[in-house]
Design a protein around this motif. Sequence first.
Motif, short mmCIF file in Angstrom:
data_model
loop_
_atom_site.label_atom_id
_atom_site.label_comp_id
_atom_site.label_asym_id
_atom_site.label_seq_id
_atom_site.Cartn_x
_atom_site.Cartn_y
_atom_site.Cartn_z
N VAL A 85 0.87 -1.18 0.00
CA VAL A 85 0.00 0.00 0.00
C VAL A 85 0.90 1.22 0.00
O VAL A 85 1.73 1.39 0.89
CB VAL A 85 -0.92 0.01 1.24
CG1 VAL A 85 -1.80 1.24 1.22
CG2 VAL A 85 -1.77 -1.24 1.28
N THR A 86 0.74 2.07 -1.01
CA THR A 86 1.55 3.28 -1.12
C THR A 86 0.75 4.50 -0.68
O THR A 86 -0.47 4.44 -0.52
CB THR A 86 2.02 3.48 -2.57
OG1 THR A 86 0.88 3.67 -3.40
CG2 THR A 86 2.84 2.28 -3.05
N GLU A 87 1.45 5.62 -0.53
CA GLU A 87 0.81 6.88 -0.15
C GLU A 87 -0.22 7.29 -1.20
O GLU A 87 -1.32 7.73 -0.88
CB GLU A 87 1.87 7.97 0.02
CG GLU A 87 1.32 9.34 0.30
CD GLU A 87 0.77 9.48 1.70
OE1 GLU A 87 -0.04 10.42 1.90
OE2 GLU A 87 1.09 8.69 2.58
N GLY A 88 0.13 7.11 -2.48
CA GLY A 88 -0.80 7.47 -3.56
C GLY A 88 -2.09 6.68 -3.51
O GLY A 88 -3.18 7.21 -3.74
N MET A 89 -1.99 5.40 -3.22
CA MET A 89 -3.18 4.56 -3.12
C MET A 89 -4.04 4.99 -1.93
O MET A 89 -5.26 5.08 -2.04
CB MET A 89 -2.78 3.09 -2.97
CG MET A 89 -2.08 2.52 -4.18
SD MET A 89 -1.27 0.95 -3.87
CE MET A 89 -2.65 -0.14 -3.64
N ALA A 90 -3.39 5.26 -0.81
CA ALA A 90 -4.13 5.65 0.39
C ALA A 90 -4.82 6.99 0.20
O ALA A 90 -5.93 7.21 0.70
CB ALA A 90 -3.19 5.70 1.59
#
Length: 142
Positions: free
Chosen positions: A36-41
């Motif tokens: 889980v990346t920052e962009g996804m979150a």
Amino acid sequence: MQKLTRIVTLSLALLMISGCSYFGVYKRDLPQGNLVTEGMAEQLRPGMSRRQVVDLMGSPLLEAPFDARQWDYVYRLDEAYGGVEQRRITLTFNGGRVVEIEREGDFSTAPPLGDERGIGPDREAAADDQEAPLDNLTPDRP
């Protein structure tokens, strides 16, 4: 004879201790779970449908067994010679729509995905193989 017994005993003791050497042990980072990346979150929003969440994040790692309204996306990195990094996003649904998003852990940095060489054959060697002409692979015919 007594001297020979001491030498054999000492040799066996040293041989057994050498098998427990710390210096010969190889450890590696162990990533587990959903990446889980920052962009996804950041793209998660209340009101999203389950299908939209799966398209964005993938299937959840955990669905609560007693409450199907909750999905957990967990990423854990057990560093070989360091600590443990864990990230977690818990989504709560009501009527098939996201109503609550809980974040736990540091999403500001991207998790390490491997070394520069990567896994598998050397990239430079693979590139050289692709550039080689195929003419020299066919046998000469008279």
